[in-house]
Enzyme design. Structure first.
Site, PDB file in Angstrom:
ATOM      1  N   ASP A   6       1.024  -0.968   0.192  1.00  0.00           N
ATOM      2  CA  ASP A   6      -0.141  -0.151   0.074  1.00  0.00           C
ATOM      3  C   ASP A   6       0.755   1.341   0.009  1.00  0.00           C
ATOM      4  O   ASP A   6       2.058   1.168   0.138  1.00  0.00           O
ATOM      5  CB  ASP A   6      -1.024  -0.070   1.229  1.00  0.00           C
ATOM      6  N   GLU A  52     -11.098   6.534   4.019  1.00  0.00           N
ATOM      7  CA  GLU A  52      -9.971   6.235   4.888  1.00  0.00           C
ATOM      8  C   GLU A  52     -10.052   6.468   6.113  1.00  0.00           C
ATOM      9  O   GLU A  52     -11.471   6.452   6.897  1.00  0.00           O
ATOM     10  CB  GLU A  52      -8.707   6.125   4.319  1.00  0.00           C
TER      11      GLU A  52
HETATM   12  C1  GLC Z   1      -4.316   4.125   0.071  1.00  0.00           C
HETATM   13  C2  GLC Z   1      -5.421   2.977   0.201  1.00  0.00           C
HETATM   14  C3  GLC Z   1      -5.081   2.155  -0.824  1.00  0.00           C
HETATM   15  C4  GLC Z   1      -4.914   2.910  -2.284  1.00  0.00           C
HETATM   16  C5  GLC Z   1      -3.626   3.501  -2.199  1.00  0.00           C
HETATM   17  C6  GLC Z   1      -3.395   4.136  -3.405  1.00  0.00           C
HETATM   18  O1  GLC Z   1      -4.048   4.709   1.227  1.00  0.00           O
HETATM   19  O2  GLC Z   1      -5.155   2.356   1.312  1.00  0.00           O
HETATM   20  O3  GLC Z   1      -6.689   1.503  -0.767  1.00  0.00           O
HETATM   21  O4  GLC Z   1      -5.150   1.987  -3.454  1.00  0.00           O
HETATM   22  O5  GLC Z   1      -3.460   4.281  -1.136  1.00  0.00           O
HETATM   23  O6  GLC Z   1      -4.228   5.240  -3.662  1.00  0.00           O
END
Ligand code: GLC
Length: 617
Positions: free
Chosen positions: A309, A510
């Site tokens: 991530d 988030e």
């Molecule tokens: C974010 C998320 C993830 C996402 C990534 C790229 O923090 O946790 O779901 O795909 O970063 O944006």
């Protein structure tokens, strides 16, 4: 019905195909002129082996980097560091946000990748999590909680296929979706990204979504994008629903609740899985070799690549080289990095640190080769070497088309869950004399779409992407004899035959959506009470990323609909309100009576509404 070949079948098929071509193709270009890896008629594993054998360590490590476009301040870095992938994270956009500008931006980075010695094309990814939601003019679908409420995998497959087409229209061939979290606690700010609380429903939707994104063949660039199942594993099971928190429990529970959707996604052919920020019993998932390599890659036979991530690796250790070493050895193949030159933990530092770790013998070259092979396999399978650029203007022209919007409208219709319908107040008549609509959410596309819409956190207001608010849809649905009055604060309601009250959550994404209690906003409850005081029956529509405890608003409503976060096609709501179709949505998660019932569904009494509940006409 698409037939999916597993890895072994694909290898056999490729070999047979190559043999048949070899005997029938007549005089081939002299083999020594074109390196094996650039010959599409050869089996993918032959091409991977050939290319790997030609790569330097620098080129291999470059392939393991996914840099955010916001961090790549000089596009030439793509060539200089032989970067393997890039992304537009939640807030990295081209200066002008329209399909043509996105295509131009992606093609520009691609052109730098093709200037490298071996001309390995770039993989570009975005969070197309409810439609191609970064781009103005695209169709925004209901978030996954609404798609889960449809209990209609075929429709979910169609929705993700439309998303793939709109992505391909901007030259982007990789979505960080579907999120296949099995969210257990509604206080989690990402509950709406989860299809539901049961592994069975989530597994069904996971497979459907992967099929939708990846189409019949990953190599069909006009019909398919690379899906990415996320976030492995247990992202939706953290204590108190804290985002990026700790999922505590034994392995049997972890396997029972959170592994089935990954089995389903792998069976459906997913070639990319994203690692979760969360921990399991205190160990960061990005460092967990047993789960990433032992369970996912060895036991489940996942042959694709694991992407971290965003800066997920950083959370392992304050010593970045130690963090990089641990994550790569644990099984992370591609590092998603949001920081660039001059910043700490930048993609340049990742390359330097990993190279040092290899030189010190702390990361075996076999691990590097395995990671790079997995990434290259996906690129060959996607046909990126043959078609690295956006090249179908018809796809770009179809972005936001009426046909695409119709699919989203069906998703909205089927996602609505009717929780109450006293005296059959619904469906409303289209010839109702005076209909009053109240609540700011009735005419706010941003509230209707929620987070991950144009901006990472979404935003109230017109959201700058075309669509139909619930109010506009109501006005379009009623007869010319009907008067529709819009009163955002429910002031001055007179002689109403019915009132539609649209209430709910403001956009979030988030951790910003983490909640400690789940009560409907008191202002919303007061609005419904005011509407009720008018004497007319009140139809309440809740726009939210999760069940909220309605309190008096439920008692004061004659009818109550959970609309989740429906996206741009508000007409789907009007279709149900006025009976053009019956409500068929069923709750994808229990509706808690109190906030502490939300905790891992430890229902100390009956839920307000049980899993699977939903009325109809
Ligand atoms: C974010 C998320 C993830 C996402 C990534 C790229 O923090 O946790 O779901 O795909 O970063 O944006």
């Amino acid at each position: 019905m698409t037939i999916k070949f597993n890895f072994r079948q694909r290898c056999i098929f490729n070999c047979l195909a190559a043999l048949s071509i070899a005997f029938t193709a007549g005089p081939l270009v002299r083999a020594e002129e074109v390196p094996a890896y650039l010959r599409p008629n050869l089996p993918i594993d032959t091409r991977v082996r050939d290319l790997l054998s030609r790569m330097t360590l620098d080129e291999k490590i470059g392939q393991m980097v996914q840099a955010d476009s916001g961090a790549v301040t000089n596009a030439a870095d793509v060539q200089k560091y032989a970067l393997g992938a890039m992304l537009s994270g939640g807030n990295s956009k081209p200066p002008e946000n329209n399909p043509a500008a996105w295509s131009k931006m992606v093609d520009e980075y691609e052109s730098w990748a093709l200037k490298t010695r071996l001309k390995i094309p770039l993989l570009y990814g975005v969070d197309a999590v409810h439609g191609h939601n970064d781009v103005i003019g695209t169709v925004i679908f209901p978030h996954n909680i609404g798609l889960g409420a449809t209990h209609d995998p075929a429709l979910v497959e169609e929705a993700e296929h439309v998303t793939a087409l709109e992505m391909a229209g901007t030259g982007i061939r990789w979505s960080f979706a579907p999120c296949i979290a099995v969210a257990q606690d509604e206080r989690w700010g990402r509950t709406y990204e989860s299809f539901g609380q049961s592994p069975g429903l989530v597994s069904e939707m996971a497979a459907a979504a992967v099929r939708g994104f990846q189409g019949r063949e990953l190599s069909d660039r006009n019909d398919s994008v690379l899906a990415c199942a996320k976030h492995f594993i247990g992202d939706g099971g953290t204590e108190d629903g804290v985002d990026q928190g700790d999922t505590v429990g034994d392995e049997a529970t972890l396997r029972k609740l959170y592994l089935p959707p990954y089995r389903a996604a792998i069976r459906a052919g997913v070639e990319c899985i994203m690692v979760s920020y969360s921990s399991w019993n205190g160990e960061k998932m990005h460092a967990n070799k047993y789960l990433l390599t032992g369970v996912l890659k060895q036991e489940l036979g996942f042959k694709g690549f694991l992407v971290s991530d965003d800066a997920g690796i950083d959370q392992i250790s304050p010593d970045y080289q130690d963090a990089v070493e641990t994550a790569v050895n644990a099984g992370v193949d591609l590092a998603m990095i949001p920081r660039g030159p001059g910043e700490t933990n930048s993609y340049i530092e990742f390359i330097q640190d990993l190279k040092a770790s290899v030189a010190e013998g702390k990361v075996p070259l076999t691990r590097i080769d395995d990671a790079v092979s997995r990434i290259l396999w996906a690129k060959f399978e996607m046909g990126l070497f043959e078609h690295p650029y956006t090249d179908d203007p018809a796809l770009t022209a179809a972005i936001g088309s009426a046909a695409h919007r119709q699919v989203a409208r069906r998703c909205v219709r089927e996602s609505l869950v009717l929780l109450k319908n006293e005296n059959h107040v619904l469906p409303l008549s289209k010839t109702i004399k005076h209909l009053v609509v109240v609540g700011e959410g009735a005419d706010d596309l941003g509230m209707q779409c929620g987070g991950w819409t144009i901006a990472w956190q979404g935003g109230m207001g017109a959201v700058t992407t075309g669509g139909t608010t619930i109010l506009a849809a109501i006005r379009r649905a009623v007869s010319p004899e009907t008067t529709v009055t819009y009163s955002p604060d429910a002031g001055g309601i007179t002689n109403a035959d019915a009132v539609v009250a649209v209430v709910g959550e403001l956009p979030y994404a988030e951790g910003k959506g983490n909640a400690t209690e789940l009560n409907l906003d008191p202002g919303d409850a007061a609005l419904v009470e005011k509407a009720k005081a008018s004497g007319a029956p009140v139809v309440t529509i809740l726009l939210s990323g999760r069940p909220l405890i309605p309190g008096s608003a439920l008692d004061n409503s004659a009818a109550f609909i959970a609309a989740w976060l429906p996206g741009t096609e508000g007409q789907g709501v009007a279709d149900v309100l006025f009976g053009d179709c019956r409500p068929t949505g069923k709750l994808p998660r229990e509706w808690p009576r109190t906030a502490d019932q939300a905790a891992a569904n430890d229902l100390t009494g009956e839920p307000l509404f049980p899993l699977g509940f939903g009325l109809t006409y």
